[in-house]
Design an enzyme around this catalytic site. Structure first.
Site, PDB file in Angstrom:
ATOM      1  N   ARG A  86       0.199   1.396  13.891  1.00 22.45           N
ATOM      2  CA  ARG A  86      -0.173   2.049  12.632  1.00 22.45           C
ATOM      3  C   ARG A  86      -0.908   3.372  12.863  1.00 22.45           C
ATOM      4  O   ARG A  86      -0.584   4.374  12.206  1.00 22.45           O
ATOM      5  CB  ARG A  86      -0.998   1.084  11.774  1.00 22.45           C
ATOM      6  CG  ARG A  86      -0.188  -0.078  11.220  1.00 22.45           C
ATOM      7  CD  ARG A  86      -1.070  -1.075  10.473  1.00 22.45           C
ATOM      8  NE  ARG A  86      -2.061  -1.658  11.361  1.00 22.45           N
ATOM      9  CZ  ARG A  86      -3.070  -2.416  10.953  1.00 22.45           C
ATOM     10  NH1 ARG A  86      -3.224  -2.679   9.655  1.00 22.45           N
ATOM     11  NH2 ARG A  86      -3.923  -2.919  11.817  1.00 22.45           N
ATOM     12  N   ASN A 102       0.684  -3.401   8.029  1.00 21.05           N
ATOM     13  CA  ASN A 102       1.249  -4.607   8.640  1.00 21.05           C
ATOM     14  C   ASN A 102       1.592  -5.599   7.547  1.00 21.05           C
ATOM     15  O   ASN A 102       0.906  -5.677   6.516  1.00 21.05           O
ATOM     16  CB  ASN A 102       0.234  -5.276   9.574  1.00 21.05           C
ATOM     17  CG  ASN A 102       0.071  -4.557  10.888  1.00 21.05           C
ATOM     18  OD1 ASN A 102       0.883  -3.715  11.256  1.00 21.05           O
ATOM     19  ND2 ASN A 102      -0.999  -4.875  11.596  1.00 21.05           N
TER      20      ASN A 102
END
Length: 755
Positions: A20, A38
């Protein structure tokens, strides 16, 4: 200006690896807005901006992911523009169906090591330093999505400094779930075997105890090690006695590759294995005068060497200043101990002290073991650093599958979609502790990867505990898979192929469909089925399991067969066992407590006893392993290879034993005999493959089974087959031994389910 918005789904190992933060940095550099998060399927991204920038984003995403990421699939499509400012990492979402993958534990990275040794850094000498690129992963995960509340770090609230790092997009610890420091993270302690704190700084005091010859229990990523000074014979011998480990070698941990080179020969491939993120134990040829105590690896020309993979290991190695034995924290054949209370109960009587900490381990994970064959990694034990990385296969599991594996070197496997999740090594499934580890592991993997098995595969042996476990399950379709077919299917899956192939499965023992014990098999096989096309000559195993523990019994059976009862005089193996020899021969002839076997492994045992290598063993495969180590691979010569003409054809083991016997009686050096025997067995593989190419029109050979851990045999067989025009499949992602059986069972069950 034209603006487009795209939703991107990324699947694979993309959680817990800095994915990320990487996405945010990439999007920001291209002036894109949107978000990343996520979820239970992996990573979900929406990016909005100039079309050319979005295309560049997608291309870079796949081309240059973070080092620990393993992207398996990226799908994208247009969605309505939403505007907005900036690019955000938003809260994770847990969905109904979980299909994300969990990363394996990863060795401490170079950046964290620099902090560990920097006196000006706030994590100076902190034994739990980690970041998005390294540290604990699978062993601390309780559930997905992979966020701190779902790990064993949930009990450690972040301090203000760590909180700032965690939320700073420019920091290496941005959204690193195990992030911590001395102010807020786990703490180290040194205790006596009863749990009482010992005085002094824990690492320094532990190092002093090791220098004095003490045995220590050291808590690692996936369990406890038992540690001693590798140069101290008294300490190594004490550890061997306390652990009830007669001969099996101990692993040695060294500070770095240079320290490994001081003990062993290390080539480029072995160096990459040693220093890779998985940090397995690597079997290396030791220097003749390596400064290692004799009891570390008695009479063994190889050492199992590994490098530190946690900050605590680095600190301890630096403080002691010399190599340390680091062997699994267990007693006899039990699984590695990983819970604190169990460690004190089981290991307390073995040690002088515990170097431990308060970060819980959720999943046990023993060290992985590897060696190099023909410039390629060959896994012997697959666990920490590798599991739970899935084996991706080019076929879909139509329904979820659980494969229960074999008895020795137990693993299980869950099949879902195109992923086969092979568990880490559990041990030999012969006692309560290993069975409990097996059942707990199945439950955790089922929950973590959201697999509800509808098909359950198992070995045909009715007495395996793994078979009994499968048969006790209700509401599932059971699939029995013959042991050696599972070996060949495992090799096929390891190479992403479906067959048909000529499968050569050489191992110790496996239950055959005719009620005998197979182990020297030539199969014509694909994923769904097989036919036994040839095998090694069958002989009795006098005493059954006793013949595995006492290879001289196999020598008696083979000599009786080879010479039709008229065994030449002067053989040392017969002389060493006096009256018992005749009793064992009679036992084999009578067929009482003497199951019939075609096992190649048992033939290796017989030759080891004939040559004088070993008459009895203290661990599985010991005689064959020592015969391999003795073999002089540089000499010419081999013994007669005879194949019968039937279907299945039969390879004459008696002819080979007569050749070995003649050499032994002539006083030929054991190393020469061992080398000739290995070359003969490679020629057996070639002869069987040529026979089946002619008969079946196949030109691909798959080699599997524990005997093919033997790199002398494997290298010679691959070379002969390749020179003869065959394409050869060998193992690399899972072991050729029974640790790979569960993968084979899973893909066989999947193939039959698709039929």
């Amino acid at each position: 200006m034209s603006v487009t918005r795209t939703r991107v789904r990324v699947e694979g190992v993309v959680q817990g690896v800095g994915f990320r933060p990487f996405v945010r940095l990439l999007a920001t550099s291209l002036s894109l807005v949107g978000y990343v998060r996520n979820d239970s399927a992996g990573v979900l991204i929406e990016v909005e901006g100039a079309p050319v920038a979005v295309r560049e984003f997608l291309a870079t995403l796949e081309r240059e992911p973070p080092p620990l990421a393993a992207i398996e699939r990226v799908t994208s499509g247009p969605v309505p523009t939403a505007g907005g400012v900036g690019f955000d990492i938003v809260a994770s979402e847990a969905g109904a169906a979980r299909s994300t993958l969990v990363a394996a534990d990863t060795a401490t990275c170079a950046d964290c090591l620099r902090e560990l040794w920097d006196p000006a850094d706030r994590r100076f000498r902190y034994p739990f330093v980690n970041c998005t690129h390294c540290g604990p992963r699978f062993t601390i995960v309780r559930d997905v999505p992979y966020d701190r509340p779902m790990t064993t770090m949930a009990g450690f609230a972040l301090c203000a400094d760590c909180e700032g790092e965690y939320h700073d997009p420019g920091d290496r610890r941005f959204h690193a779930q195990p992030v911590c420091c001395p102010a807020c993270g786990p703490a180290l302690r040194l205790t006596d075997p009863a749990g009482g704190l010992l005085a002094g700084e824990p690492v320094a005091a532990a190092a002093e105890l090791l220098r004095q010859g003490a045995v220590l229990a050291v808590k690692g990523l996936g369990g406890f090690h038992l540690a001693v000074d590798a140069g101290s014979e008294d300490a190594a011998a004490a550890l061997r006695a306390r652990k009830h480990r007669e001969d099996k070698p101990f692993a040695v941990m060294v500070a770095d590759v240079d320290a490994a080179r001081a003990l062993c020969v290390v080539d480029d491939v072995e160096e990459r294995l040693l220093a890779g993120t998985g940090r397995p134990i690597v079997l290396l040829r030791r220097h003749p005068h390596a400064p290692v105590a004799p009891s570390v690896a008695p009479g063994n020309p190889f050492l199992g060497v590994l490098l530190p993979y946690t900050p605590l290991h680095h600190l301890l190695l630096a403080e002691v200043g010399r190599p340390l034995v680091m062997t699994s924290g267990n007693v006899s054949d039990e699984p590695i101990v990983y819970r604190d209370e169990a460690a004190y109960a089981r290991l307390g009587p073995l040690v002088e002290a515990f170097l431990t900490h308060d970060r819980p381990i959720h999943v046990r994970a023993d060290d992985s073991v590897a060696r190099v064959s023909a410039g390629r990694e060959l896994l012997i034990r697959r666990s920490r650093g590798y599991a739970p990385r899935p084996v991706t296969v080019p076929w879909e599991f139509r329904r979820p599958v659980l494969a229960c594996g074999a008895e020795l070197k137990s693993t299980f496997c869950l099949g879902r979609g195109r992923h086969a999740f092979v568990s880490g090594h559990l041990g030999d499934l012969e006692n309560y502790e290993t069975l409990r580890s097996f059942t707990e592991g199945v439950s955790h993997h089922r929950r973590l990867f959201d697999v509800r098995p509808e098909v359950v595969a198992h070995d045909l042996h009715p007495e395996y505990l793994s078979t009994k476990y499968a048969l006790d399950l209700g509401g599932v379709d059971l699939v029995g898979v013959q042991h050696h077919h599972a070996h060949i299917a495992s090799c096929l899956a390891d190479n992403g192929e479906a067959g048909p192939v000529i499968g050569v499965a050489f191992d110790g023992l496996g239950y055959g469909t005719d009620g005998t014990l197979w182990g020297g098999e030539f199969l014509v096989a694909d994923l769904a089925g097989y036919r036994r096309a040839g095998h090694l000559e069958q002989v009795p195993m006098p005493g059954g399991a006793a013949a595995v523990r006492e290879p001289w019994r196999m020598a008696a059976a083979w000599l009786d067969r080879a010479f039709e009862g008229d065994v030449p005089e002067g053989l040392g193996v017969a002389r060493r066992h006096g009256d018992r020899w005749a009793d064992v021969v009679r036992l084999g002839r009578a067929g009482l407590s003497a199951p019939v076997t075609s096992s190649a492994g048992r033939l290796f045992d017989a030759v080891a006893a004939l040559v004088g290598v070993r008459d009895t063993v203290s661990y599985e495969g010991q005689a064959a392993i020592e015969l391999e180590r003795l073999a002089d691979a540089g000499r010419d010569g081999s013994y007669e290879v005879l194949l019968g003409g039937g279907d299945p054809f039969v390879v004459s083991g008696a002819a080979i034993v007569r050749g070995v016997t003649a050499d032994v009686l002539a006083g030929t050096a054991g190393a020469v005999v061992a080398g000739r025997f290995h070359r003969t067995m490679a020629r057996v593989v070639l002869a069987g493959a040529v026979r089946l190419r002619t008969r079946e029109g196949l030109s691909v050979v798959a080699l599997s089974g524990g005997v093919f851990q033997n790199v002398v045999l494997l290298g010679e067989a691959v070379a002969l087959l390749t020179d003869a025009g065959f394409r050869v499949l060998t193992h690399s992602r899972v072991p050729p031994n029974d640790g790979g059986i569960s993968l084979g069972q899973a893909v066989v069950a999947g193939a039959r389910d698709r039929a």
